[in-house]
Design a protein around this motif. Structure first.
Motif, PDB file in Angstrom:
ATOM      1  N   PHE A  65       0.826  -1.204   0.000  1.00  0.00           N
ATOM      2  CA  PHE A  65       0.000   0.000   0.000  1.00  0.00           C
ATOM      3  C   PHE A  65       0.865   1.261   0.000  1.00  0.00           C
ATOM      4  N   ILE A  66       1.839   1.314   0.890  1.00  0.00           N
ATOM      5  CA  ILE A  66       2.689   2.509   0.989  1.00  0.00           C
ATOM      6  C   ILE A  66       3.491   2.723  -0.296  1.00  0.00           C
ATOM      7  N   GLY A  68       2.716   1.635  -3.307  1.00  0.00           N
ATOM      8  CA  GLY A  68       1.778   2.002  -4.369  1.00  0.00           C
ATOM      9  C   GLY A  68       1.345   3.445  -4.295  1.00  0.00           C
ATOM     10  N   VAL A  69       1.055   3.922  -3.100  1.00  0.00           N
ATOM     11  CA  VAL A  69       0.643   5.318  -2.941  1.00  0.00           C
ATOM     12  C   VAL A  69       1.814   6.260  -3.247  1.00  0.00           C
ATOM     13  N   TYR A  70       3.007   5.911  -2.805  1.00  0.00           N
ATOM     14  CA  TYR A  70       4.168   6.764  -3.042  1.00  0.00           C
ATOM     15  C   TYR A  70       4.506   6.833  -4.539  1.00  0.00           C
ATOM     16  N   ASP A  72       2.528   5.907  -7.326  1.00  0.00           N
ATOM     17  CA  ASP A  72       1.474   6.308  -8.253  1.00  0.00           C
ATOM     18  C   ASP A  72       0.614   7.465  -7.746  1.00  0.00           C
ATOM     19  N   ALA A  74      -1.859   7.197  -5.867  1.00  0.00           N
ATOM     20  CA  ALA A  74      -3.233   6.709  -5.968  1.00  0.00           C
ATOM     21  C   ALA A  74      -3.368   5.466  -5.088  1.00  0.00           C
ATOM     22  N   MET A  75      -4.598   5.152  -4.771  1.00  0.00           N
ATOM     23  CA  MET A  75      -4.856   3.947  -3.983  1.00  0.00           C
ATOM     24  C   MET A  75      -4.538   2.722  -4.828  1.00  0.00           C
ATOM     25  N   PRO A  76      -3.744   1.769  -4.322  1.00  0.00           N
ATOM     26  CA  PRO A  76      -3.450   0.565  -5.102  1.00  0.00           C
ATOM     27  C   PRO A  76      -4.676  -0.344  -5.174  1.00  0.00           C
ATOM     28  N   GLU A  77      -4.767  -1.081  -6.259  1.00  0.00           N
ATOM     29  CA  GLU A  77      -5.864  -2.043  -6.421  1.00  0.00           C
ATOM     30  C   GLU A  77      -5.315  -3.437  -6.159  1.00  0.00           C
TER      31      GLU A  77
END
Length: 103
Positions: A65-66, A68-70, A72, A74-77
Protein backbone atom coordinates in the motif's frame (compact mmCIF):
# COMPACT_ATOMS: atom_id res chain seq x y z
CA UNK A 1 -0.50 3.43 72.99
CA UNK A 2 3.17 2.88 73.52
CA UNK A 3 5.83 3.55 70.95
CA UNK A 4 6.90 -0.11 70.81
CA UNK A 5 3.34 -1.26 70.25
CA UNK A 6 2.86 1.33 67.48
CA UNK A 7 6.11 0.25 65.78
CA UNK A 8 4.97 -3.37 65.92
CA UNK A 9 1.60 -2.47 64.43
CA UNK A 10 3.21 -0.45 61.61
CA UNK A 11 5.64 -3.29 60.89
CA UNK A 12 2.72 -5.72 60.57
CA UNK A 13 0.91 -3.33 58.20
CA UNK A 14 4.03 -2.87 56.07
CA UNK A 15 4.53 -6.64 55.81
CA UNK A 16 0.86 -7.10 54.93
CA UNK A 17 1.14 -4.55 52.11
CA UNK A 18 4.33 -6.19 50.83
CA UNK A 19 2.52 -9.54 50.74
CA UNK A 20 -0.39 -8.00 48.82
CA UNK A 21 2.01 -6.38 46.36
CA UNK A 22 3.90 -9.62 45.73
CA UNK A 23 0.62 -11.49 45.20
CA UNK A 24 -0.53 -8.82 42.75
CA UNK A 25 2.77 -8.90 40.84
CA UNK A 26 2.62 -12.71 40.61
CA UNK A 27 -0.91 -12.55 39.18
CA UNK A 28 -0.16 -9.94 36.51
CA UNK A 29 3.15 -11.49 35.41
CA UNK A 30 1.63 -13.43 32.46
CA UNK A 31 0.05 -10.23 31.18
CA UNK A 32 3.08 -7.92 31.34
CA UNK A 33 4.49 -6.81 28.00
CA UNK A 34 7.38 -8.80 26.58
CA UNK A 35 7.99 -6.55 23.59
CA UNK A 36 5.72 -5.59 20.71
CA UNK A 37 6.53 -8.49 18.36
CA UNK A 38 6.21 -11.16 21.05
CA UNK A 39 3.00 -9.61 22.41
CA UNK A 40 1.41 -9.60 18.96
CA UNK A 41 2.51 -13.07 17.82
CA UNK A 42 2.10 -15.11 21.02
CA UNK A 43 -0.65 -15.95 23.44
CA UNK A 44 -0.59 -17.47 26.93
CA UNK A 45 0.33 -20.88 25.48
CA UNK A 46 3.29 -19.60 23.42
CA UNK A 47 3.80 -18.82 19.74
CA UNK A 48 0.58 -18.87 17.74
CA UNK A 49 0.88 -19.49 13.99
CA UNK A 50 -2.40 -17.74 13.21
CA UNK A 51 -1.22 -14.57 14.97
CA UNK A 52 2.12 -14.65 13.13
CA UNK A 53 0.30 -15.13 9.83
CA UNK A 54 -1.93 -12.10 10.38
CA UNK A 55 1.10 -10.02 11.43
CA UNK A 56 2.99 -10.99 8.25
CA UNK A 57 -0.02 -10.25 6.00
CA UNK A 58 -0.38 -6.85 7.63
CA UNK A 59 3.29 -6.03 7.02
CA UNK A 60 3.25 -7.23 3.40
CA UNK A 61 0.04 -5.50 2.40
CA UNK A 62 0.95 -2.37 4.33
CA UNK A 63 4.23 -2.25 2.41
CA UNK A 64 2.45 -2.75 -0.91
CA UNK A 65 0.00 0.00 0.00
CA UNK A 66 2.69 2.51 0.99
CA UNK A 67 4.82 1.79 -2.09
CA UNK A 68 1.78 2.00 -4.37
CA UNK A 69 0.64 5.32 -2.94
CA UNK A 70 4.17 6.76 -3.04
CA UNK A 71 4.84 5.61 -6.61
CA UNK A 72 1.47 6.31 -8.25
CA UNK A 73 -0.08 8.84 -5.86
CA UNK A 74 -3.23 6.71 -5.97
CA UNK A 75 -4.86 3.95 -3.98
CA UNK A 76 -3.45 0.57 -5.10
CA UNK A 77 -5.86 -2.04 -6.42
CA UNK A 78 -5.58 -5.51 -4.95
CA UNK A 79 -6.44 -8.43 -7.23
CA UNK A 80 -9.11 -11.03 -6.64
CA UNK A 81 -6.58 -13.77 -5.89
CA UNK A 82 -4.91 -11.71 -3.20
CA UNK A 83 -8.27 -10.87 -1.65
CA UNK A 84 -9.22 -14.57 -1.69
CA UNK A 85 -5.95 -15.46 0.06
CA UNK A 86 -6.60 -12.78 2.65
CA UNK A 87 -10.10 -14.20 3.21
CA UNK A 88 -8.72 -17.71 3.69
CA UNK A 89 -6.08 -16.37 6.07
CA UNK A 90 -8.69 -14.43 8.05
CA UNK A 91 -10.94 -17.48 8.25
CA UNK A 92 -8.01 -19.48 9.62
CA UNK A 93 -7.31 -16.77 12.16
CA UNK A 94 -10.92 -16.73 13.34
CA UNK A 95 -11.00 -20.54 13.41
CA UNK A 96 -7.95 -20.70 15.69
CA UNK A 97 -8.92 -17.64 17.71
CA UNK A 98 -12.33 -19.01 18.69
CA UNK A 99 -11.11 -21.87 20.93
CA UNK A 100 -8.25 -19.78 22.38
CA UNK A 101 -8.54 -19.52 26.16
CA UNK A 102 -7.71 -16.25 27.95
CA UNK A 103 -7.36 -17.19 31.62
Amino acid sequence: MTVDRRITQLTIEINDRRNRLSTYEARILPFKTQGFFKDVTTDINGTAIHRLQVFCWTLILGGIFIIGVYRDLAMPEFGGTLLALMGISSAGYVGFKFPEKNN
